[in-house]
Design an enzyme around this catalytic site. Sequence first.
Site, mmCIF file in Angstrom:
data_model
loop_
_atom_site.group_PDB
_atom_site.id
_atom_site.type_symbol
_atom_site.label_atom_id
_atom_site.label_comp_id
_atom_site.label_asym_id
_atom_site.label_seq_id
_atom_site.Cartn_x
_atom_site.Cartn_y
_atom_site.Cartn_z
ATOM 1 N N GLU A 1 4.616 13.473 -4.900
ATOM 2 C CA GLU A 1 3.733 13.381 -3.730
ATOM 3 C C GLU A 1 4.267 14.298 -2.630
ATOM 4 O O GLU A 1 5.327 14.032 -2.072
ATOM 5 C CB GLU A 1 3.684 11.939 -3.208
ATOM 6 C CG GLU A 1 2.723 11.813 -2.034
ATOM 7 C CD GLU A 1 2.762 10.467 -1.314
ATOM 8 O OE1 GLU A 1 3.822 9.825 -1.263
ATOM 9 O OE2 GLU A 1 1.709 10.079 -0.795
ATOM 10 N N GLU B 1 0.882 -1.176 0.000
ATOM 11 C CA GLU B 1 0.000 0.000 0.000
ATOM 12 C C GLU B 1 0.912 1.217 0.000
ATOM 13 O O GLU B 1 1.513 1.542 1.025
ATOM 14 C CB GLU B 1 -0.893 -0.017 1.245
ATOM 15 C CG GLU B 1 -1.821 -1.209 1.327
ATOM 16 C CD GLU B 1 -2.923 -1.185 0.288
ATOM 17 O OE1 GLU B 1 -3.167 -0.124 -0.328
ATOM 18 O OE2 GLU B 1 -3.539 -2.239 0.071
HETATM 19 P P1 NAD Z 1 8.543 4.694 4.431
HETATM 20 O O1 NAD Z 1 8.498 3.860 3.206
HETATM 21 O O2 NAD Z 1 9.716 5.557 4.659
HETATM 22 O O3 NAD Z 1 8.447 3.764 5.740
HETATM 23 C C1 NAD Z 1 7.361 2.877 5.957
HETATM 24 C C2 NAD Z 1 7.817 1.753 6.888
HETATM 25 O O4 NAD Z 1 8.809 0.968 6.230
HETATM 26 C C3 NAD Z 1 8.471 2.235 8.191
HETATM 27 O O5 NAD Z 1 8.059 1.379 9.232
HETATM 28 C C4 NAD Z 1 9.943 2.052 7.898
HETATM 29 O O6 NAD Z 1 10.753 1.897 9.051
HETATM 30 C C5 NAD Z 1 9.924 0.781 7.081
HETATM 31 N N1 NAD Z 1 11.104 0.562 6.222
HETATM 32 C C6 NAD Z 1 11.996 1.462 5.770
HETATM 33 N N2 NAD Z 1 12.920 0.869 4.978
HETATM 34 C C7 NAD Z 1 12.583 -0.446 4.920
HETATM 35 C C8 NAD Z 1 13.103 -1.571 4.225
HETATM 36 N N3 NAD Z 1 14.175 -1.468 3.431
HETATM 37 N N4 NAD Z 1 12.478 -2.745 4.350
HETATM 38 C C9 NAD Z 1 11.368 -2.871 5.119
HETATM 39 N N5 NAD Z 1 10.817 -1.841 5.803
HETATM 40 C C10 NAD Z 1 11.416 -0.645 5.704
HETATM 41 O O7 NAD Z 1 7.188 5.507 4.436
HETATM 42 P P2 NAD Z 1 6.744 6.669 5.450
HETATM 43 O O8 NAD Z 1 7.530 7.884 5.123
HETATM 44 O O9 NAD Z 1 6.737 6.149 6.839
HETATM 45 O O10 NAD Z 1 5.202 6.869 5.035
HETATM 46 C C11 NAD Z 1 4.764 7.788 4.099
HETATM 47 C C12 NAD Z 1 4.397 7.103 2.804
HETATM 48 O O11 NAD Z 1 3.425 6.072 3.055
HETATM 49 C C13 NAD Z 1 3.734 8.041 1.820
HETATM 50 O O12 NAD Z 1 4.255 7.803 0.523
HETATM 51 C C14 NAD Z 1 2.259 7.637 1.892
HETATM 52 O O13 NAD Z 1 1.511 7.954 0.749
HETATM 53 C C15 NAD Z 1 2.367 6.168 2.115
HETATM 54 N N6 NAD Z 1 1.123 5.625 2.679
HETATM 55 C C16 NAD Z 1 0.360 4.783 1.909
HETATM 56 C C17 NAD Z 1 -0.857 4.301 2.410
HETATM 57 C C18 NAD Z 1 -1.740 3.379 1.592
HETATM 58 O O14 NAD Z 1 -2.617 2.751 2.172
HETATM 59 N N7 NAD Z 1 -1.542 3.270 0.286
HETATM 60 C C19 NAD Z 1 -1.273 4.673 3.692
HETATM 61 C C20 NAD Z 1 -0.465 5.528 4.433
HETATM 62 C C21 NAD Z 1 0.738 5.993 3.917
#
Ligand code: NAD
Length: 468
Positions: free
Chosen positions: A371, A240
């Site tokens: 975004e 997601e």
């Molecule tokens: P992010 O991708 O930086 O982090 C998300 C999660 O992934 C965190 O828990 C992080 O620690 C973990 N992570 C980081 N590197 C990783 C790796 N290599 N392997 C596994 N896990 C890892 O995202 P963010 O900045 O926390 O969130 C914002 C983003 O999330 C925005 O792009 C937003 O649109 C998206 N988002 C999508 C939805 C949806 O349902 N489509 C909902 C909410 C947020």
Amino acid sequence: MQSYGMLIDGRMVNTAEQDPVINPAFGEPFATCARGTKEHVNQAVDAAANAYKTWRKDEAFRRQKLNECAAALQAKVNDIAPVLSQEQGKPVNQAMMEIFGASMWFSYFASLEIQPEILQDDGAKRIQVVRKPLGVVAAITPWNFPVILLSWKLAPAFLAGNTVVAKPSPFTPLSTLMAAEALREVLPAGVLNVLSGGNDLGAELTRHPEIRKISFTGSVATGKKVMLAAADDLKRVTLELGGNDAAIVLDDVNPDEVAEGLFWGAFQNSGQVCAAIKRLYVPEQLHDSIVAKLVDRAKRTKVGNGMEPDVELGPINNDMQFQKVLGLVDDAKKSGGKIEVGGERMGSKGYFLPPTIVTGLGAGAKLVDEEQFGTALPIIKYKHLSDALEQANRTHYGLGGSVWSSNPDRAEEVAREFESGTVWVNQHIDLSPLQPFGGHKWSGIGVENGKWGYNEFTQVQVVDTKRA
Ligand code: NAD
């Protein structure tokens, strides 16, 4: 400073090394949490694998436990909400709504009806399609809605009979750890494990060979890494990811009637919603009046520390994201955009950007193409509806979208042209546990919620019995 521990095999576990958690209203740490290691990942996955052996067997028991999870979260709402507000930035009443929402998701899945499908049932044969759990699931969540987005994963995963190792974002681990402590009271040991730590811990979890499925919510860039990590063991993935939702206003709207919905569609949770309005397309002849209405609403918005009464919008969650949004606004100014309202950081402490509306931009401007995930909205004029639709669909993203009109049937026809997982008419970001939510194109793979979301935590098995 209060320290929060992790949940492993039914016990709260803390570590000598701690990570600070920053309150974005001040830009300063207010608590710390355990720093999980590879060893903790192994312990948590072992505990989940062990718990899976019995948890998978009794669906009625799991449904009862889901109802108890719903009640356990509700009982702790007054404890968790202020911590969620302080680590995330959102107003405390919205933090409460988030926790009640998570509770509602557990209740919904507790009573979701699931029937085996019978393909043939006669004298010769009975052929059934049943759904089986996958095993240990990794649930990885972002910082914008840490509690409710976790419930979207836990509730269907548990109903299907899986056990879970969850990892919240390092920016917002505390509300998840508190929720874990509440759920520990009702769940058998090992069914839910929650680890806190940096991004490397997420990567460690996705590589663990015992994990059978990764349910990930976060950015497109990390989603791609997760998919690569999953390939080695052919783990199932649900991704997601980010969005750059377009809203298209049609020429028959009354600006007074749509302004409030458009404003909150864009700025709810300080714009930090995956499916928020991130680009607003309006017909030339309505441009000035819609801009004026939204500017007026922006000026009346109370921005501040989410723990203070009446605050409507809190800060951006973290400095990295704050700098990104400021950078996009700066780039918009340099590329000929006009700042209609906002545009400058508020105060010298914390990560506040008041609602910012920019006009005069088009395709090619970063604020339009990327975004922003923050309090800045570009409003873009269009002459022909077909051009607006083409613009709406021209990015890699495809999460949500919306069409606004005084004629819902006409709007629905336009809406069907969107390349997005959800398209709303005369509203934006209205979600419920009933409806599948997911992205087209780079916005994701698979869906969450409803029976479709449940299916993603299962694998199909055909039971084919010869009778004669
Ligand atoms: P992010 O991708 O930086 O982090 C998300 C999660 O992934 C965190 O828990 C992080 O620690 C973990 N992570 C980081 N590197 C990783 C790796 N290599 N392997 C596994 N896990 C890892 O995202 P963010 O900045 O926390 O969130 C914002 C983003 O999330 C925005 O792009 C937003 O649109 C998206 N988002 C999508 C939805 C949806 O349902 N489509 C909902 C909410 C947020």
